[in-house]
Write a protein that holds these residues in place. Structure first.
Motif, PDB file in Angstrom:
ATOM      1  N   ASN A 476       0.804  -1.218   0.000  1.00  0.00           N
ATOM      2  CA  ASN A 476       0.000   0.000   0.000  1.00  0.00           C
ATOM      3  C   ASN A 476       0.838   1.269   0.000  1.00  0.00           C
ATOM      4  N   GLY A 477       2.179   1.122   0.051  1.00  0.00           N
ATOM      5  CA  GLY A 477       3.062   2.278  -0.029  1.00  0.00           C
ATOM      6  C   GLY A 477       3.105   3.137   1.207  1.00  0.00           C
ATOM      7  N   LYS A 478       2.557   2.650   2.336  1.00  0.00           N
ATOM      8  CA  LYS A 478       2.507   3.473   3.547  1.00  0.00           C
ATOM      9  C   LYS A 478       3.723   3.313   4.446  1.00  0.00           C
ATOM     10  N   GLY A 479       4.421   2.202   4.315  1.00  0.00           N
ATOM     11  CA  GLY A 479       5.528   1.974   5.230  1.00  0.00           C
ATOM     12  C   GLY A 479       6.554   1.011   4.678  1.00  0.00           C
ATOM     13  N   VAL A 480       7.695   0.932   5.381  1.00  0.00           N
ATOM     14  CA  VAL A 480       8.800   0.062   4.995  1.00  0.00           C
ATOM     15  C   VAL A 480       9.212  -0.761   6.201  1.00  0.00           C
ATOM     16  N   LEU A 481       9.181  -2.076   6.041  1.00  0.00           N
ATOM     17  CA  LEU A 481       9.721  -2.965   7.059  1.00  0.00           C
ATOM     18  C   LEU A 481      11.226  -3.073   6.870  1.00  0.00           C
ATOM     19  N   PHE A 482      11.982  -3.217   7.963  1.00  0.00           N
ATOM     20  CA  PHE A 482      13.430  -3.379   7.816  1.00  0.00           C
ATOM     21  C   PHE A 482      14.021  -3.976   9.091  1.00  0.00           C
ATOM     22  N   ALA A 499      22.284  -7.421  18.772  1.00  0.00           N
ATOM     23  CA  ALA A 499      20.906  -7.884  18.815  1.00  0.00           C
ATOM     24  C   ALA A 499      20.205  -7.369  17.560  1.00  0.00           C
ATOM     25  N   TYR A 500      19.060  -7.976  17.239  1.00  0.00           N
ATOM     26  CA  TYR A 500      18.358  -7.616  16.010  1.00  0.00           C
ATOM     27  C   TYR A 500      16.875  -7.442  16.291  1.00  0.00           C
ATOM     28  N   ALA A 501      16.253  -6.571  15.506  1.00  0.00           N
ATOM     29  CA  ALA A 501      14.827  -6.318  15.670  1.00  0.00           C
ATOM     30  C   ALA A 501      14.235  -5.918  14.325  1.00  0.00           C
ATOM     31  N   ILE A 502      12.933  -6.170  14.178  1.00  0.00           N
ATOM     32  CA  ILE A 502      12.195  -5.720  12.997  1.00  0.00           C
ATOM     33  C   ILE A 502      11.497  -4.416  13.338  1.00  0.00           C
ATOM     34  N   ALA A 503      11.634  -3.444  12.453  1.00  0.00           N
ATOM     35  CA  ALA A 503      10.982  -2.150  12.638  1.00  0.00           C
ATOM     36  C   ALA A 503      10.173  -1.812  11.398  1.00  0.00           C
ATOM     37  N   VAL A 504       9.285  -0.843  11.548  1.00  0.00           N
ATOM     38  CA  VAL A 504       8.538  -0.318  10.411  1.00  0.00           C
ATOM     39  C   VAL A 504       8.701   1.195  10.404  1.00  0.00           C
ATOM     40  N   HIS A 512      10.530   5.651  12.609  1.00  0.00           N
ATOM     41  CA  HIS A 512      10.382   4.208  12.751  1.00  0.00           C
ATOM     42  C   HIS A 512      10.162   3.789  14.192  1.00  0.00           C
ATOM     43  N   ARG A 513       9.633   2.580  14.343  1.00  0.00           N
ATOM     44  CA  ARG A 513       9.424   1.985  15.656  1.00  0.00           C
ATOM     45  C   ARG A 513       9.614   0.479  15.537  1.00  0.00           C
ATOM     46  N   VAL A 514      10.092  -0.132  16.583  1.00  0.00           N
ATOM     47  CA  VAL A 514      10.312  -1.580  16.615  1.00  0.00           C
ATOM     48  C   VAL A 514       8.983  -2.292  16.805  1.00  0.00           C
ATOM     49  N   ILE A 515       8.763  -3.354  16.032  1.00  0.00           N
ATOM     50  CA  ILE A 515       7.518  -4.121  16.166  1.00  0.00           C
ATOM     51  C   ILE A 515       7.770  -5.571  16.570  1.00  0.00           C
ATOM     52  N   VAL A 516       8.965  -6.105  16.311  1.00  0.00           N
ATOM     53  CA  VAL A 516       9.304  -7.474  16.730  1.00  0.00           C
ATOM     54  C   VAL A 516      10.766  -7.485  17.168  1.00  0.00           C
ATOM     55  N   ASN A 517      11.053  -7.966  18.357  1.00  0.00           N
ATOM     56  CA  ASN A 517      12.422  -8.079  18.854  1.00  0.00           C
ATOM     57  C   ASN A 517      13.012  -9.451  18.532  1.00  0.00           C
ATOM     58  N   ASP A 518      14.339  -9.533  18.586  1.00  0.00           N
ATOM     59  CA  ASP A 518      15.052 -10.785  18.315  1.00  0.00           C
ATOM     60  C   ASP A 518      14.627 -11.375  16.968  1.00  0.00           C
ATOM     61  N   GLN A 546      -1.198  -4.062   7.513  1.00  0.00           N
ATOM     62  CA  GLN A 546      -0.315  -3.146   6.794  1.00  0.00           C
ATOM     63  C   GLN A 546      -0.839  -1.719   6.801  1.00  0.00           C
ATOM     64  N   ASN A 547      -2.110  -1.505   7.112  1.00  0.00           N
ATOM     65  CA  ASN A 547      -2.636  -0.141   7.161  1.00  0.00           C
ATOM     66  C   ASN A 547      -2.255   0.553   8.467  1.00  0.00           C
ATOM     67  N   SER A 548      -2.456  -0.141   9.579  1.00  0.00           N
ATOM     68  CA  SER A 548      -2.046   0.440  10.861  1.00  0.00           C
ATOM     69  C   SER A 548      -0.578   0.177  11.145  1.00  0.00           C
ATOM     70  N   MET A 549       0.026  -0.737  10.352  1.00  0.00           N
ATOM     71  CA  MET A 549       1.432  -1.133  10.500  1.00  0.00           C
ATOM     72  C   MET A 549       1.708  -1.636  11.913  1.00  0.00           C
ATOM     73  N   LYS A 550       0.791  -2.490  12.386  1.00  0.00           N
ATOM     74  CA  LYS A 550       0.923  -3.063  13.718  1.00  0.00           C
ATOM     75  C   LYS A 550       0.759  -4.568  13.674  1.00  0.00           C
ATOM     76  N   VAL A 551       1.499  -5.246  14.563  1.00  0.00           N
ATOM     77  CA  VAL A 551       1.315  -6.678  14.765  1.00  0.00           C
ATOM     78  C   VAL A 551       0.002  -6.874  15.504  1.00  0.00           C
ATOM     79  N   THR A 552      -0.832  -7.798  15.006  1.00  0.00           N
ATOM     80  CA  THR A 552      -2.178  -7.952  15.563  1.00  0.00           C
ATOM     81  C   THR A 552      -2.414  -9.310  16.203  1.00  0.00           C
ATOM     82  N   GLY A 553      -1.377 -10.091  16.418  1.00  0.00           N
ATOM     83  CA  GLY A 553      -1.554 -11.402  17.034  1.00  0.00           C
ATOM     84  C   GLY A 553      -0.242 -11.930  17.564  1.00  0.00           C
TER      85      GLY A 553
END
Length: 893
Positions: A476-482, A499-504, A512-518, A546-553
């Protein structure tokens, strides 16, 4: 002439005489069929063995193939199958294949000829074994050939209708319907053609046959448009107008029956029942118009019903998992673990990967037998597709290029600031890419020539972030995962860990903000899930909006043992928007080893028992008996190691826990100088005794980072280069220890100068500069570097090193080849012959410093290659993988 017919029932026949029964047995017949599918160019033995003897050990499969070839040659003639190296092919001078002729007819737009050749479904009823790869090959070609046939027949039907020959149009449409009796598109077209030919009853009968067949075979209700059209054609009409579907019998000079072009509608399920009728000439009667309006109204109702039908939930598709068979000449490269190797087109039809002996970018369509190499891509990495799948991009150090999948030279998007750890092409034609400069986040750059990269994300240094990599733009062009790499420092021991983390990151702000650690290497699946690899090398999935760019589960595991690169590097993982998953497995787990390579390219491992997770910057001691390298074993820091050649002992020289790189021997061979990366602060030069009996001492500390130390042969000068990734830097400096209080510029300009190499007599300095727009090799006198200059390379050059005699200069050209240039230094400096020694793209390479060393006899080169294993890396393809993902999600409920 031997005739092989694959269309319809597989058969062999000869122009003269019968075909011996031995040649018609299962294995010889299967071999002939597979070679025929391989086209006139043929197939490799490796691929044929995988197709026909997939369950057999390699030796047994090779023996079985040899027996089948022998049987065919003995019974059909020695010239039927030709051998070229490791490839086999049918001899087109003695073998005729109907599929080849059909493809030629289609290419020449000889539609009637193509119809005459097509006798039915490809290899109808044939079975040669349990190879999924062969089944996939046959199924793909079946679909392709059937679609080409339908296109040809539809064009012939349209041509006949436009000429007023409705009877012949009926014949063509009947062929289409017989080939695909469950197609509503073919049935509607045949019904309309029958009505135009005056056979309305036949059109209704065709509708009833179709409806019965759909109910029996598919156990579902038929296309409602068929019933609506049948009702409209069943209405009673006056005798004089019985031939017209509108109720008017109109002569050919008053009404033409015009079909849609096959090129205008490729969806076999659509097509208006009335849009194909175009009244031309005089007006019809009021009755004509009334009935025509009624049919148009019915068509509107049918369209609505069709939309409702299309909106019904589709049944689950079977998940198909198989290993993609590739030639040994097209095997996936065991490339550097910090660079990506695979990418999948958005529609899942093409795989881009780094492979072959030259480590090129290869593009393989899944319905093709061979991959196509993109020219000029030796040694590149991290491929990625454009959103429409028409172009593919790839990375090198500080270079980002794109190329059309249909051919043509690559286009340079930018040659500055970009790294190699991933790129992603957004729907707005912006490419988000890894940045190579220290302390730089992701960059954004327009997908056009000579574009300028701009900063996108900013490192949160307060949280320890040191790198942003592996971007993945949301559809949707709203964000970038990295992926974020985070440095953790043990202040007591002075050691670093990561250490490593997934951010959007938000588009366009880059916040950006971290959404998943390790976790690392995130990829979004259009089914609404986020895929990533955790630090235990397990592939995970978690619901993601992908619209709210949040993990939902909550996350769950899919598979273990993923290949993960160095320092949060690439995972061989790609997923398309259509649900195809591709990943690669590796027996070597990305390890590397040292290897001797002769001037003609022959390789020999130095010590098979001394691999490393990473090996870099090899330099030989002055006597050629020891090598110093930077090396990682398991998950420890990068250290300097000293090894006695070839299979001698080794010692770890650096023990302080800091990362250490780029060793250089002092001229007497007693000490090694190297760059050391502290937990905080700048990169300094340190020196330590090679026997490891004393502590390291700081050799040089300056304001910026110091890399790539090189001692002059007399030991008076120490040369080094500044950080090429820092703005305004990238210069070669020198200092005389004990004499100078500060370094002096040797070669310094607004361009990047790097990779200094002094000649054995210390009078000439070779180096790399990008002042021409490309990296090239130059030589200047030393230390009076401003007195003269000679260009050594043309068309690209990096990693210069001198021969020990001083009569040759070696470097890598733009294609990754190792090149030797003859050099004369007396009475003046001049160049002699240039010789390409061997392709070296498959060995480790870096643009800013050599990744090889020259043996004392100048006849061998010490290089770094991916660890040799008993089997190549495998590419695993999973089709309809979203169904498996859904099943895994249901199990958690």
């Amino acid at each position: 002439m031997l005739v092989i017919e694959l269309l319809g029932t597989l058969s062999l026949r000869a122009d003269a005489g019968s075909v011996p029964l031995v040649a018609q047995q299962k294995r010889p017949l299967g071999l002939l069929a597979v070679l025929a599918l391989g086209g006139k160019q043929g197939l490799s033995r490796h691929r044929i063995e995988a197709y026909l003897w997939s369950e057999s050990p390699a030796e047994r499969a090779a023996h079985a193939l040899n027996q089948a070839v022998y049987a065919i040659r003995q019974n059909l003639g020695d010239d039927v199958i030709l051998s070229t190296g490791q490839d086999l092919r049918l001899n087109a001078e003695f073998v005729q294949v109907d599929v080849w002729e059909f493809d030629e007819a289609i290419a020449a737009k000889q539609w009637a000829r193509a119809d005459g050749i097509y006798k039915g479904t490809l290899l109808d009823g044939a079975h040669f074994g349990d190879s999924r790869e062969l089944e996939a090959l046959i199924d793909t070609n079946r679909t392709r050939l059937r679609q080409e046939y339908h296109k040809a027949v539809e064009l012939l039907a349209n041509i006949s209708a436009e000429a007023g020959d409705h009877s012949q149009s009926v014949t063509w449409w009947r062929k289409f319907a017989n080939s695909d009796p469950l197609s509503p598109h073919a049935t509607k077209k045949l019904m309309l053609a029958l009505a135009a030919a005056g056979d309305r009853a036949g059109a209704v009968k065709q509708a009833r046959l179709y409806q019965e067949l759909v109910r029996q075979e598919l156990e579902m209700e038929p296309d409602s448009q068929i019933e609506a059209l049948a009702i409209s054609l069943s209405r009673p009409s006056a005798p004089e107008d019985a031939a017209s579907p509108t109720g008017a019998k109109v002569p050919k000079d008053r009404t033409a029956y015009v079909h849609e072009s096959a090129d205008e509608g490729n969806d076999p399920s659509v097509g208006s029942s009335t849009a194909n009728w175009t009244p031309i000439g005089k007006k019809g009667s009021r009755r004509d118009r009334t009935v025509l309006y009624a049919i148009v109204s019915v068509a509107i109702l049918m369209t609505g019903a069709a939309i409702l039908g299309w909106m019904r939930p589709a049944s689950s598709k079977p998940v198909v998992r198989y290993r993609l068979v590739v030639d040994s000449t097209e095997a996936i490269a065991k490339g550097p673990s910090w660079s990506g190797r695979i990418a999948l087109s958005p529609d899942g039809s093409r795989l881009a990967y780094i492979g072959g002996p030259r480590s090129q970018l290869l593009i393989r369509a899944f319905n093709q037998l061979r991959a196509t190499a993109v020219p000029g891509t030796e040694g590149v990495g991290s491929p990625f597709f454009s959103p429409d799948g028409a172009r593919v991009g790839f990375l090198e150090e500080e270079k980002l290029r794109i190329a059309s999948i249909n051919g043509g030279p690559p286009i340079m998007v930018t040659d500055t600031l970009t790294g190699t750890s991933g790129a992603s092409w957004g729907p707005d034609d912006i490419i988000y890419v890894d940045g190579t400069a220290e302390g730089t986040g992701l960059l954004r750059v327009e997908a056009k020539p000579a574009a300028r990269p701009r900063s996108f994300t900013v490192l949160d240094t307060a949280s320890g972030e040191v790198d942003h990599a592996w971007p993945d733009v949301r559809p949707n062009g709203k964000g970038v995962l990295f992926t974020i790499r985070i440095k953790r420092t043990n202040e007591t021991k002075g050691r670093n860990s990561y250490a490593y983390a997934i951010a959007v990151a938000d588009i366009p702000s880059g916040k950006h903000r971290v959404i998943v650690n390790d976790a690392m290497y995130a990829r979004y699946a259009k089914s609404g899930y986020l895929l990533y690899v955790n630090t235990n090398k397990t592939l995970m999935f978690v619901p993601f909006d992908q619209n709210s760019m949040k993990v939902t589960g909550e996350p769950a595991a899919l598979t273990e043992g993923m290949r993960v690169g160095l320092l949060g590097g690439s995972a061989d993982l790609a997923v398309s928007g259509t649900g195809t998953l591709v990943y690669a497995t590796s027996a070597g787990e990305g390890k590397q080893e040292l290897v001797w390579v002769t001037r003609d390219g022959k390789e020999q491992a130095v010590d098979p028992d001394w691999p490393g997770t990473y090996i870099g910057f090899p330099v030989l001691s002055p006597d050629g008996k020891r090598v110093a390298v930077a090396k990682i074993i398991n998950s420890e820091s990068v250290n300097i190691w000293i090894k006695r050649l070839d299979r001698g002992t080794s010692i770890k020289l650096t023990l302080d826990g800091r990362e250490s790189y780029q060793p250089a021997w002092t001229p007497d061979g007693r000490f090694v100088t190297f760059s050391s990366v502290p937990a905080k602060g700048t990169v300094d030069l340190w020196t330590k005794r090679a026997d490891n009996v004393t502590q390291a001492v700081m050799q040089l500390h300056v304001k910026g980072n110091s890399w790539n130390a090189r001692w002059s042969p007399d030991g008076k000068w120490l040369l080094f280069q500044t950080d090429i990734t820092s703005p305004g830097a990238g210069d070669i400096l020198a200092i005389r220890p004990g004499v100078d209080t500060a370094p002096v510029p040797v070669v310094a300009s607004r361009f990047s100068e790097m990779s200094p190499a002094l000649s054995p007599n210390g009078r000439w300095l070779a180096y790399v500069s990008n002042e021409t727009g490309a990296d090239e090799i130059f030589v200047v006198p030393f230390p009076n570097t401003g007195a003269a200059r000679w260009a050594i390379s043309t068309g690209g050059g990096t990693e210069p090193l001198w021969s020990h005699r001083g009569s040759e200069l070696f470097y890598r050209d733009a294609s990754g080849n190792l090149v030797a240039v003859e050099v004369n230094t007396a009475p003046t400096f001049s160049l002699g012959r240039t010789t390409v020694l061997f392709p070296a793209a498959g060995f480790a390479s870096l643009r800013f410093t050599p990744q090889y060393a020259v043996a004392p006899d100048d006849r061998r080169f010490l290089m770094i290659r991916p660890l040799e294993t008993s089997s190549p890396d495998n590419i695993i393809v999973v089709e309809n993988w979203f169904e498996e993902l859904k099943a895994a999600a249901r199990k958690r409920l």
